[in-house]
Design a protein around this motif. Structure first.
Motif, PDB file in Angstrom:
ATOM      1  N   GLU A  95      13.559 -14.389  -4.907  1.00  0.00           N
ATOM      2  CA  GLU A  95      12.602 -13.800  -5.855  1.00  0.00           C
ATOM      3  C   GLU A  95      11.359 -13.998  -5.016  1.00  0.00           C
ATOM      4  N   ALA A  96      11.321 -15.862  -5.583  1.00  0.00           N
ATOM      5  CA  ALA A  96       9.921 -16.073  -5.563  1.00  0.00           C
ATOM      6  C   ALA A  96       9.519 -15.357  -4.220  1.00  0.00           C
ATOM      7  N   ALA A  97      10.387 -15.286  -2.811  1.00  0.00           N
ATOM      8  CA  ALA A  97       9.123 -14.953  -1.553  1.00  0.00           C
ATOM      9  C   ALA A  97       9.778 -13.926  -1.224  1.00  0.00           C
ATOM     10  N   GLU A  98       9.973 -13.143  -2.380  1.00  0.00           N
ATOM     11  CA  GLU A  98      10.267 -11.623  -2.137  1.00  0.00           C
ATOM     12  C   GLU A  98       8.422 -11.235  -2.618  1.00  0.00           C
ATOM     13  N   GLU A  99       7.872 -12.086  -3.968  1.00  0.00           N
ATOM     14  CA  GLU A  99       7.358 -11.918  -4.618  1.00  0.00           C
ATOM     15  C   GLU A  99       5.958 -11.519  -4.158  1.00  0.00           C
ATOM     16  N   LEU A 100       6.111 -13.540  -3.463  1.00  0.00           N
ATOM     17  CA  LEU A 100       4.795 -14.017  -2.074  1.00  0.00           C
ATOM     18  C   LEU A 100       4.439 -13.166  -1.388  1.00  0.00           C
ATOM     19  N   LEU A 101       5.714 -12.024  -0.042  1.00  0.00           N
ATOM     20  CA  LEU A 101       5.231 -10.955   0.198  1.00  0.00           C
ATOM     21  C   LEU A 101       5.269  -9.720  -0.428  1.00  0.00           C
ATOM     22  N   LYS A 102       4.968  -9.138  -1.333  1.00  0.00           N
ATOM     23  CA  LYS A 102       4.396  -8.260  -1.758  1.00  0.00           C
ATOM     24  C   LYS A 102       3.141  -8.400  -1.825  1.00  0.00           C
ATOM     25  N   ALA A 103       2.494  -9.841  -2.838  1.00  0.00           N
ATOM     26  CA  ALA A 103       1.621 -10.274  -3.029  1.00  0.00           C
ATOM     27  C   ALA A 103       0.817  -9.620  -1.584  1.00  0.00           C
ATOM     28  N   VAL A 104       1.266 -11.343  -0.722  1.00  0.00           N
ATOM     29  CA  VAL A 104       0.510 -10.757   0.959  1.00  0.00           C
ATOM     30  C   VAL A 104       0.421  -9.406   1.622  1.00  0.00           C
ATOM     31  N   ARG A 105       1.348  -8.342   1.362  1.00  0.00           N
ATOM     32  CA  ARG A 105       0.551  -7.089   2.026  1.00  0.00           C
ATOM     33  C   ARG A 105      -0.115  -6.509   0.722  1.00  0.00           C
ATOM     34  N   GLU A 106      -0.681  -7.360  -0.721  1.00  0.00           N
ATOM     35  CA  GLU A 106      -1.115  -5.997  -1.447  1.00  0.00           C
ATOM     36  C   GLU A 106      -2.820  -6.513  -1.006  1.00  0.00           C
ATOM     37  N   LEU A 107      -3.213  -7.768  -0.416  1.00  0.00           N
ATOM     38  CA  LEU A 107      -4.005  -8.679  -0.403  1.00  0.00           C
ATOM     39  C   LEU A 107      -4.652  -8.636   0.830  1.00  0.00           C
ATOM     40  N   ARG A 108      -3.999  -8.077   2.269  1.00  0.00           N
ATOM     41  CA  ARG A 108      -3.589  -7.697   3.648  1.00  0.00           C
ATOM     42  C   ARG A 108      -4.327  -5.929   3.104  1.00  0.00           C
ATOM     43  N   ALA A 109      -4.094  -4.717   3.077  1.00  0.00           N
ATOM     44  CA  ALA A 109      -3.986  -3.732   2.398  1.00  0.00           C
ATOM     45  C   ALA A 109      -5.512  -3.876   1.889  1.00  0.00           C
ATOM     46  N   ASP A 110      -5.995  -4.534   0.755  1.00  0.00           N
ATOM     47  CA  ASP A 110      -6.771  -4.628   0.278  1.00  0.00           C
ATOM     48  C   ASP A 110      -7.916  -5.265   1.092  1.00  0.00           C
ATOM     49  N   THR A 136      12.468 -15.439   8.451  1.00  0.00           N
ATOM     50  CA  THR A 136      13.064 -16.452   8.283  1.00  0.00           C
ATOM     51  C   THR A 136      13.313 -16.464   6.678  1.00  0.00           C
ATOM     52  N   GLY A 137      12.160 -15.879   5.980  1.00  0.00           N
ATOM     53  CA  GLY A 137      12.932 -15.147   3.960  1.00  0.00           C
ATOM     54  C   GLY A 137      12.509 -16.356   3.506  1.00  0.00           C
ATOM     55  N   ARG A 138      10.923 -17.302   3.833  1.00  0.00           N
ATOM     56  CA  ARG A 138      10.412 -17.455   3.295  1.00  0.00           C
ATOM     57  C   ARG A 138       9.546 -18.770   3.459  1.00  0.00           C
ATOM     58  N   ALA A 139       8.265 -18.893   2.901  1.00  0.00           N
ATOM     59  CA  ALA A 139       7.076 -19.028   3.812  1.00  0.00           C
ATOM     60  C   ALA A 139       7.432 -20.951   3.263  1.00  0.00           C
ATOM     61  N   ALA A 140       6.742 -21.716   4.414  1.00  0.00           N
ATOM     62  CA  ALA A 140       6.875 -22.908   4.686  1.00  0.00           C
ATOM     63  C   ALA A 140       5.349 -23.496   4.134  1.00  0.00           C
ATOM     64  N   PRO A 141       6.001 -24.582   3.491  1.00  0.00           N
ATOM     65  CA  PRO A 141       4.676 -25.308   2.517  1.00  0.00           C
ATOM     66  C   PRO A 141       3.689 -25.560   2.990  1.00  0.00           C
ATOM     67  N   SER A 142       3.404 -25.982   4.644  1.00  0.00           N
ATOM     68  CA  SER A 142       2.374 -26.052   5.306  1.00  0.00           C
ATOM     69  C   SER A 142       1.784 -24.579   5.339  1.00  0.00           C
ATOM     70  N   ARG A 143       2.727 -23.644   5.427  1.00  0.00           N
ATOM     71  CA  ARG A 143       1.303 -21.880   5.584  1.00  0.00           C
ATOM     72  C   ARG A 143       1.192 -21.314   4.454  1.00  0.00           C
ATOM     73  N   ARG A 144       2.371 -22.254   2.540  1.00  0.00           N
ATOM     74  CA  ARG A 144       1.288 -22.402   1.544  1.00  0.00           C
ATOM     75  C   ARG A 144       0.193 -22.701   1.024  1.00  0.00           C
ATOM     76  N   GLU A 145      -0.165 -24.178   1.337  1.00  0.00           N
ATOM     77  CA  GLU A 145      -1.297 -24.394   1.524  1.00  0.00           C
ATOM     78  C   GLU A 145      -2.022 -24.401   2.489  1.00  0.00           C
ATOM     79  N   ARG A 146      -2.291 -23.675   3.530  1.00  0.00           N
ATOM     80  CA  ARG A 146      -3.082 -23.687   4.363  1.00  0.00           C
ATOM     81  C   ARG A 146      -3.698 -22.300   3.366  1.00  0.00           C
ATOM     82  N   LEU A 147      -2.891 -21.099   3.075  1.00  0.00           N
ATOM     83  CA  LEU A 147      -3.338 -19.516   2.371  1.00  0.00           C
ATOM     84  C   LEU A 147      -3.971 -20.102   0.741  1.00  0.00           C
ATOM     85  N   ARG A 148      -3.729 -22.178   0.150  1.00  0.00           N
ATOM     86  CA  ARG A 148      -4.460 -22.315  -1.064  1.00  0.00           C
ATOM     87  C   ARG A 148      -5.903 -22.506  -0.255  1.00  0.00           C
TER      88      ARG A 148
END
Length: 117
Positions: free
Chosen positions: A38-53, A80-92
């Motif tokens: 569920e967390a990966a799905e939620e992040l994927l949805k938010a990432v797609r929305e931000l990319r569009a914005d 892969t079904g998830r975002a690695a911690p390093s990927r999340r850190e880069r977004l932060r």
């Protein structure tokens, strides 16, 4: 005249993964996509929305870097079904650098919250 070499025959290789050679490596990505929690799905949805914005704001070095990171994150979650911690850190890091963007775009705030900012 006979030879001592092996005889190799390859039939139908549709939907197959194989490698030939002493240092060869084969990776197959057949079948269904990996399961996302569920967390990966939620992040994927938010990432797609931000990319569009982001297509609606003026480009800068910061937004270009954020666009690239969001694209990579979407690809990684899809693959892969998830975002690695390093990927999340880069977004932060990129979202911290784009504080003005966070106050303007609600989608940036959503991604920031999901990556722990």
């Amino acid at each position: 005249m006979t030879t001592d070499e092996p005889n190799v025959s390859i039939g139908d290789v549709s939907h197959s993964t194989f490698a030939i050679g002493s240092h060869a490596r084969a990776v197959g990505h057949h079948g269904t996509a990996p399961q996302r929690d569920e967390a990966a799905e939620e992040l994927l949805k938010a990432v797609r929305e931000l990319r569009a914005d982001l297509t609606r704001v003026r480009a800068s070095e910061e937004t270009d870097a954020l666009r690239a990171a969001l694209e990579e994150t979407e690809e990684e979650i899809t693959r892969t079904g998830r975002a690695a911690p390093s990927r999340r850190e880069r977004l932060r890091e990129l979202l911290t650098d784009s504080q003005t963007l966070l106050s303007v775009l609600a989608s940036a705030g959503a991604v920031a919250g999901l990556v722990g900012l």
